[in-house]
Scaffold this motif. Structure first.
Motif, PDB file in Angstrom:
ATOM      1  N   GLY A  66       0.842  -1.715  -0.245  1.00  0.00           N
ATOM      2  CA  GLY A  66      -0.291   0.035  -0.018  1.00  0.00           C
ATOM      3  C   GLY A  66       1.065   1.002  -0.127  1.00  0.00           C
ATOM      4  O   GLY A  66       1.730   1.332   0.529  1.00  0.00           O
ATOM      5  N   ASP A  70      -3.569   4.478  -1.682  1.00  0.00           N
ATOM      6  CA  ASP A  70      -4.449   2.951  -1.097  1.00  0.00           C
ATOM      7  C   ASP A  70      -5.407   2.743  -0.165  1.00  0.00           C
ATOM      8  O   ASP A  70      -5.338   3.275   0.181  1.00  0.00           O
ATOM      9  N   ARG A 122       3.516   0.375   8.220  1.00  0.00           N
ATOM     10  CA  ARG A 122       2.900   0.592   6.362  1.00  0.00           C
ATOM     11  C   ARG A 122       3.204   2.735   5.996  1.00  0.00           C
ATOM     12  O   ARG A 122       3.587   3.441   6.691  1.00  0.00           O
ATOM     13  N   ALA A 126      -1.768   5.757   3.112  1.00  0.00           N
ATOM     14  CA  ALA A 126      -2.606   4.225   2.737  1.00  0.00           C
ATOM     15  C   ALA A 126      -3.360   4.169   3.584  1.00  0.00           C
ATOM     16  O   ALA A 126      -3.644   4.291   4.969  1.00  0.00           O
TER      17      ALA A 126
END
Length: 278
Positions: A66, A70, A122, A126
């Protein structure tokens, strides 16, 4: 162009625990079908494919995929549990955890600490939606009043069903505790959840003792009660409906006399007002 990626996990079979479920595989397949229809590239992990190693690998790959803009979705249907905290970061001395297929055979649950470490990788921007249809915490002391054809059971795995006696909490006399206070903390996914813009957690029940997500039989088919009513509510929404609209629609069906669970929606106000499953 923004990507949409999803991971749907469903575990009915827990070898060696005597606590198999019946609706979790159907849950995962139902979530995957709905997400695929909405443009998500979806991975399924069902029963023996959902080992701890496989869950860690799939979650890690999903998070890594991601980028800014996204959309990432993880759904989990299976047992929740807790275990003695080993790093001293839990006030109640217990780590909340998700139960993989090989929970008893490998002797290892997927703890909130481990999930948090995965989520911490992450990339910024995202958007992450976590959907948890499992019990957060508590001991199995209360069952829901069932519908006429229902076969309900809490999606909670007591520690004694999978941990060896040497790892179970001890009482003041140094013997294995027969009873204990349930965790005062959060669910494993809530514990790993970070309130960033776009992050949401949709959970099947409240946190804390005596709050359960139920494995249910509805209209002759096994599902999680939360998954069944969440997807039923989703079908009634207008195209512009928000996540908050979706949550309110779910609350028209839960809690009920048969399934006394209170779904929860965690996240920022901005996240709650974005379109559902976009």
């Amino acid at each position: 162009m923004a990507k949409k990626t999803a991971l749907c996990i469903g575990i009915n079979n827990y070898p060696g625990t005597h606590m198999d479920l019946q609706g979790c595989v159907n849950d995962a397949q139902d979530w995957a079908a709905v997400l695929a229809a909405r443009g998500y590239k979806t991975t399924l992990l069902l029963d023996d494919k959902a080992t701890k190693a496989a869950m860690v690998d799939a979650m890690t790959k999903l998070i890594a995929s991601g980028g800014k803009g996204d959309s990432l979705v993880i759904t989990f249907s299976g047992h929740g549990t807790y275990q003695p905290d080993e790093d001293g970061d839990e006030v109640d001395g217990l780590d909340e955890a998700l139960c993989p297929y090989d929970l008893q055979t490998s002797g290892s649950a997927l703890t909130d600490d481990e999930i948090k470490a995965i989520f911490a990788t992450r990339k910024g921007g995202a958007r992450l939606l976590l959907i948890a249809d499992s019990c957060h915490s508590g001991t199995v002391t209360r069952a829901a009043k069932a519908d006429k054809d229902a076969d309900t059971r809490p999606r909670f795995m007591p520690m004694g069903n999978w941990l060896p006696a040497s790892r179970l909490p001890k009482n003041f006399a140094g013997k294995t505790a027969q009873t204990m206070v349930a965790p005062i903390g959060t669910s494993p996914l809530t514990g790993a959840f970070v309130k960033q813009v776009g992050d949401l957690l949709l959970a099947g029940c409240k946190e804390g003792p005596n709050n359960y997500s139920y494995d249910a039989k509805i209209n002759g088919r096994y599902n999680g009660a939360f998954t069944y009513y969440a997807l039923k509510a989703l079908k009634t929404l207008k195209p512009e409906a928000t996540c908050n609209d979706w949550y309110k629609a779910i609350l028209k069906s839960l809690p009920s006399a048969s399934y006394p669970q209170m779904p929860q929606l965690f996240g920022t106000s901005a996240a709650k007002t974005r379109k559902a499953l976009t």
